[in-house]
Enzyme design. Structure first.
Site, PDB file in Angstrom:
ATOM      1  N   SER A 123      10.075  15.679  -0.234  1.00 19.75           N
ATOM      2  CA  SER A 123      10.709  15.904  -1.544  1.00 19.75           C
ATOM      3  C   SER A 123      11.953  16.781  -1.454  1.00 19.75           C
ATOM      4  O   SER A 123      12.078  17.627  -0.566  1.00 19.75           O
ATOM      5  CB  SER A 123       9.721  16.586  -2.491  1.00 19.75           C
ATOM      6  OG  SER A 123       8.581  15.785  -2.653  1.00 19.75           O
ATOM      7  N   ARG A 238      -3.487   9.167  -0.025  1.00 16.45           N
ATOM      8  CA  ARG A 238      -3.709   9.102  -1.477  1.00 16.45           C
ATOM      9  C   ARG A 238      -5.183   8.958  -1.859  1.00 16.45           C
ATOM     10  O   ARG A 238      -5.638   9.671  -2.755  1.00 16.45           O
ATOM     11  CB  ARG A 238      -2.838   8.014  -2.103  1.00 16.45           C
ATOM     12  CG  ARG A 238      -1.421   8.515  -2.310  1.00 16.45           C
ATOM     13  CD  ARG A 238      -0.493   7.464  -2.866  1.00 16.45           C
ATOM     14  NE  ARG A 238       0.853   8.019  -2.987  1.00 16.45           N
ATOM     15  CZ  ARG A 238       1.969   7.325  -2.868  1.00 16.45           C
ATOM     16  NH1 ARG A 238       1.920   6.026  -2.620  1.00 16.45           N
ATOM     17  NH2 ARG A 238       3.137   7.916  -3.003  1.00 16.45           N
ATOM     18  N   GLN A 274     -26.623  17.147 -28.969  1.00 22.45           N
ATOM     19  CA  GLN A 274     -26.097  15.840 -28.539  1.00 22.45           C
ATOM     20  C   GLN A 274     -24.604  15.914 -28.189  1.00 22.45           C
ATOM     21  O   GLN A 274     -24.135  15.222 -27.283  1.00 22.45           O
ATOM     22  CB  GLN A 274     -26.338  14.803 -29.635  1.00 22.45           C
ATOM     23  CG  GLN A 274     -26.222  13.396 -29.099  1.00 22.45           C
ATOM     24  CD  GLN A 274     -26.509  12.375 -30.163  1.00 22.45           C
ATOM     25  OE1 GLN A 274     -25.828  12.326 -31.186  1.00 22.45           O
ATOM     26  NE2 GLN A 274     -27.518  11.571 -29.966  1.00 22.45           N
ATOM     27  N   GLN A 332     -14.825  23.709 -21.588  1.00 23.61           N
ATOM     28  CA  GLN A 332     -15.165  23.737 -23.014  1.00 23.61           C
ATOM     29  C   GLN A 332     -16.656  24.048 -23.213  1.00 23.61           C
ATOM     30  O   GLN A 332     -17.025  24.831 -24.091  1.00 23.61           O
ATOM     31  CB  GLN A 332     -14.796  22.372 -23.644  1.00 23.61           C
ATOM     32  CG  GLN A 332     -14.824  22.355 -25.145  1.00 23.61           C
ATOM     33  CD  GLN A 332     -13.666  23.155 -25.754  1.00 23.61           C
ATOM     34  OE1 GLN A 332     -12.723  23.545 -25.063  1.00 23.61           O
ATOM     35  NE2 GLN A 332     -13.744  23.423 -27.051  1.00 23.61           N
ATOM     36  N   GLU A 359       2.067  13.960  -4.072  1.00 16.56           N
ATOM     37  CA  GLU A 359       1.816  12.701  -3.351  1.00 16.56           C
ATOM     38  C   GLU A 359       1.913  11.486  -4.275  1.00 16.56           C
ATOM     39  O   GLU A 359       1.152  10.530  -4.162  1.00 16.56           O
ATOM     40  CB  GLU A 359       0.478  12.754  -2.593  1.00 16.56           C
ATOM     41  CG  GLU A 359       0.576  13.693  -1.405  1.00 16.56           C
ATOM     42  CD  GLU A 359      -0.651  13.743  -0.547  1.00 16.56           C
ATOM     43  OE1 GLU A 359      -1.210  12.679  -0.244  1.00 16.56           O
ATOM     44  OE2 GLU A 359      -1.034  14.859  -0.165  1.00 16.56           O
ATOM     45  N   GLY A 360       2.834  11.584  -5.203  1.00 17.98           N
ATOM     46  CA  GLY A 360       3.065  10.500  -6.148  1.00 17.98           C
ATOM     47  C   GLY A 360       2.359  10.788  -7.455  1.00 17.98           C
ATOM     48  O   GLY A 360       1.128  10.736  -7.534  1.00 17.98           O
ATOM     49  N   GLU A 363       2.263   8.502 -12.881  1.00 21.13           N
ATOM     50  CA  GLU A 363       3.174   7.435 -13.322  1.00 21.13           C
ATOM     51  C   GLU A 363       3.677   6.613 -12.128  1.00 21.13           C
ATOM     52  O   GLU A 363       3.871   5.397 -12.236  1.00 21.13           O
ATOM     53  CB  GLU A 363       4.357   8.037 -14.087  1.00 21.13           C
ATOM     54  CG  GLU A 363       3.984   8.686 -15.418  1.00 21.13           C
ATOM     55  CD  GLU A 363       3.228  10.021 -15.281  1.00 21.13           C
ATOM     56  OE1 GLU A 363       3.190  10.602 -14.176  1.00 21.13           O
ATOM     57  OE2 GLU A 363       2.668  10.482 -16.287  1.00 21.13           O
TER      58      GLU A 363
HETATM   59  N1  COS Z   1       3.679   0.677   3.357  1.00 25.59           N
HETATM   60  C1  COS Z   1       4.630   0.166   4.133  1.00 25.59           C
HETATM   61  N2  COS Z   1       5.882  -0.084   3.668  1.00 25.59           N
HETATM   62  C2  COS Z   1       6.141   0.184   2.385  1.00 25.59           C
HETATM   63  C3  COS Z   1       5.167   0.702   1.506  1.00 25.59           C
HETATM   64  C4  COS Z   1       3.885   0.945   2.040  1.00 25.59           C
HETATM   65  N3  COS Z   1       2.924   1.430   1.280  1.00 25.59           N
HETATM   66  N4  COS Z   1       5.713   0.877   0.287  1.00 25.59           N
HETATM   67  C5  COS Z   1       6.980   0.476   0.378  1.00 25.59           C
HETATM   68  N5  COS Z   1       7.237   0.050   1.644  1.00 25.59           N
HETATM   69  C6  COS Z   1       8.491  -0.490   2.156  1.00 25.59           C
HETATM   70  C7  COS Z   1       8.856  -1.753   1.372  1.00 25.59           C
HETATM   71  O1  COS Z   1       8.241  -2.888   1.932  1.00 25.59           O
HETATM   72  C8  COS Z   1      10.357  -1.771   1.527  1.00 25.59           C
HETATM   73  O2  COS Z   1      10.685  -2.258   2.810  1.00 25.59           O
HETATM   74  P1  COS Z   1      11.707  -3.499   3.014  1.00 25.59           P
HETATM   75  O3  COS Z   1      12.996  -3.024   2.431  1.00 25.59           O
HETATM   76  O4  COS Z   1      11.731  -3.703   4.487  1.00 25.59           O
HETATM   77  O5  COS Z   1      11.098  -4.630   2.219  1.00 25.59           O
HETATM   78  C9  COS Z   1      10.746  -0.318   1.520  1.00 25.59           C
HETATM   79  O6  COS Z   1       9.576   0.403   1.921  1.00 25.59           O
HETATM   80  C10 COS Z   1      11.176   0.145   0.154  1.00 25.59           C
HETATM   81  O7  COS Z   1      10.127  -0.121  -0.771  1.00 25.59           O
HETATM   82  P2  COS Z   1      10.323  -0.072  -2.353  1.00 25.59           P
HETATM   83  O8  COS Z   1      11.494  -0.946  -2.724  1.00 25.59           O
HETATM   84  O9  COS Z   1       9.016  -0.332  -2.979  1.00 25.59           O
HETATM   85  O10 COS Z   1      10.787   1.442  -2.549  1.00 25.59           O
HETATM   86  P3  COS Z   1      11.070   2.290  -3.839  1.00 25.59           P
HETATM   87  O11 COS Z   1      12.276   3.089  -3.623  1.00 25.59           O
HETATM   88  O12 COS Z   1      11.021   1.420  -5.071  1.00 25.59           O
HETATM   89  O13 COS Z   1       9.839   3.316  -3.806  1.00 25.59           O
HETATM   90  C11 COS Z   1       7.737   4.290  -4.494  1.00 25.59           C
HETATM   91  C12 COS Z   1       8.709   3.109  -4.387  1.00 25.59           C
HETATM   92  C13 COS Z   1       7.545   4.652  -5.944  1.00 25.59           C
HETATM   93  C14 COS Z   1       6.454   3.716  -3.883  1.00 25.59           C
HETATM   94  C15 COS Z   1       8.113   5.553  -3.684  1.00 25.59           C
HETATM   95  O14 COS Z   1       9.330   6.085  -4.143  1.00 25.59           O
HETATM   96  C16 COS Z   1       7.058   6.648  -3.769  1.00 25.59           C
HETATM   97  O15 COS Z   1       5.993   6.559  -3.137  1.00 25.59           O
HETATM   98  N6  COS Z   1       7.339   7.706  -4.543  1.00 25.59           N
HETATM   99  C17 COS Z   1       6.471   8.860  -4.636  1.00 25.59           C
HETATM  100  C18 COS Z   1       6.818   9.784  -3.537  1.00 25.59           C
HETATM  101  C19 COS Z   1       5.765  10.756  -3.281  1.00 25.59           C
HETATM  102  O16 COS Z   1       4.585  10.451  -3.217  1.00 25.59           O
HETATM  103  N7  COS Z   1       6.219  11.988  -3.097  1.00 25.59           N
HETATM  104  C20 COS Z   1       5.334  13.040  -2.808  1.00 25.59           C
HETATM  105  C21 COS Z   1       5.678  13.622  -1.491  1.00 25.59           C
HETATM  106  S1  COS Z   1       4.343  14.288  -0.638  1.00 25.59           S
HETATM  107  S2  COS Z   1       3.683  15.706  -1.765  1.00 25.59           S
END
Ligand code: COS
Length: 375
Positions: A123, A238, A274, A332, A359-360, A363
């Protein structure tokens, strides 16, 4: 054999053993720690007890089921130990799964022993839920390798960790392509950090990178393959965040059952009202559903089934939201005593909030699930 619906005898005995260890050996160490600081004696004990070796096994293939059973069991007795274990796993899993032989041999023994504290640095101030928007620059260095310049934010175990898994942009492309994972030891020149004072008993900090040198030997996996390294790590972790939440829900439910059985009001125990007994039934039912979803996601992950991203997201989403509800309902039922500083529920009330975000966020999990439904 494990099914998504039940644990076998060996697993149940292991969970009971873990709860006993957490109460007897780990809770006293957790109590001696400073809030917001890495508790090194606690991390070392997780190593000595062989628990980190279960998270990061020598063969290189981590079991989501083991991770979930560990996290759920420890969480019931000592959330600090649970989180310290999870953070070691999260920071080091990219090396275990995608690192070179040299990287694994150099770093994993210390991590597994609980001597080397790790952190997962994804992040940034402008890239939380939208991880692919990260901006930390990896600029090519004149003699080869790169220089990392930029910031990481809300990083658990920072700035005290000994080893960071850092995601940076090696390519000019926007989005997920052009992101590379690096192993960055905490003492690299140009790397500094500051703690952040957060609603979270574990340490969280910010990192500043001022032309921090990294070489090809520090790349985890492939140049440009960093986003997938991050996503695969999150797919494993997750469901286990869900398991942590289930552990907290179970602890809150047990406290509420005990209290409602003993506390008398209006001529009888609370459980005879209840309004209270139906609430307890709802808490128990939702906790059971969350536990099953977590186990099913973990079993599917370990069996290599398709749809892991979706199932992991569902488990994390449902279990963390459920735990928030159960802890709130238990509070509560307890009334004012639960709000007293040091009460189990006061502690759980603070602990249960962050997993709905890290970790996401909830939403983001819904976004992943919806995307997968149309894949
Ligand atoms: N496993 C393997 N590959 C993955 C994957 C997974 N679970 N999820 C996505 N990918 C790959 C996709 O296949 C894509 O690859 P290609 O371009 O080769 O097709 C690439 O990664 C991009 O994927 P996508 O377009 O889905 O990416 P986004 O930018 O839309 O991201 C989410 C989507 C929301 C999944 C991502 O931003 C996310 O996980 N956000 C939350 C982050 C998080 O958890 N932060 C906390 C940090 S740790 S406390």
């Amino acid at each position: 054999m494990t099914t998504p619906f039940t644990l076998d005898r060996e697993q149940r005995e292991w969970c009971a053993e873990l709860r006993a260890l957490a109460a007897r050996r780990l809770r006293p160490l957790a109590r001696e720690g400073d809030p917001g600081r890495v508790n090194r004696p606690l991390v070392a004990a997780l190593g000595e007890l062989g628990l980190l070796a279960r998270v990061l096994p020598e063969g290189g293939v981590a079991s989501a089921m083991d991770l979930c059973l560990l996290r759920e069991s420890l969480a019931q007795e000592c959330t600090e130990a649970e989180t310290a274990l999870a953070l070691q796993g999260l920071g080091a899993h990219p090396v275990l799964r995608s690192g070179s032989k040299e990287q694994r041999e150099r770093w994993l023994p210390g991590v597994v022993a609980g001597r080397t504290v790790t952190a997962f640095a994804l992040s940034e101030p402008e890239a939380g839920s939208d991880a692919a928007a990260l901006r930390l620059r990896a600029d090519p260095a004149p003699g080869g390798g790169w220089r990392l310049t930029g910031e990481k934010y809300w990083i658990s175990n920072a700035p005290e960790a000994d080893l960071y898994t850092v995601f940076a942009r090696t390519g000019p492309e926007p989005g997920a392509t052009g992101i590379t994972a690096f192993l960055v030891p905490g003492d690299r020149p140009g790397l500094t950090g500051t703690p952040l004072d957060m609603l979270s008993p574990h340490p969280i900090g910010a990192l500043a990178f001022d032309a921090v040198p990294v070489g090809p030997e520090d790349v985890i996996g492939e140049v440009g393959g960093g986003f997938k390294v991050a996503m695969r790590t999150l797919d494993l972790f997750r469901p286990s965040v869900g398991a942590f939440a289930v552990g907290m829900a179970r602890a809150a439910l047990a406290a509420a059952l005990a209290h409602a059985g003993e506390r008398r009001a209006f001529g009888g125990p609370l459980k005879d009202l209840q309004a209270v007994s139906h609430q307890l039934a709802e808490m128990a039912t939702r906790t059971e559903a969350a536990a099953l979803l977590v186990l099913a996601a973990a079993a599917a992950h370990d069996a290599g089934e398709p749809g892991i991203a979706r199932r992991s997201a569902m488990a994390k989403l449902f279990a963390t939201e459920t735990a928030q509800y159960v802890v709130d309902a238990a509070t509560q039922i307890h009334g004012a005593r639960a709000l007293r500083r040091g009460h189990l529920l006061e502690h759980l009330y603070r602990e249960v909030r962050a997993p709905r975000i890290y970790e996401g966020a909830t939403e983001v999990q819904r976004t992943i699930i919806a995307k997968e439904l149309y894949r």
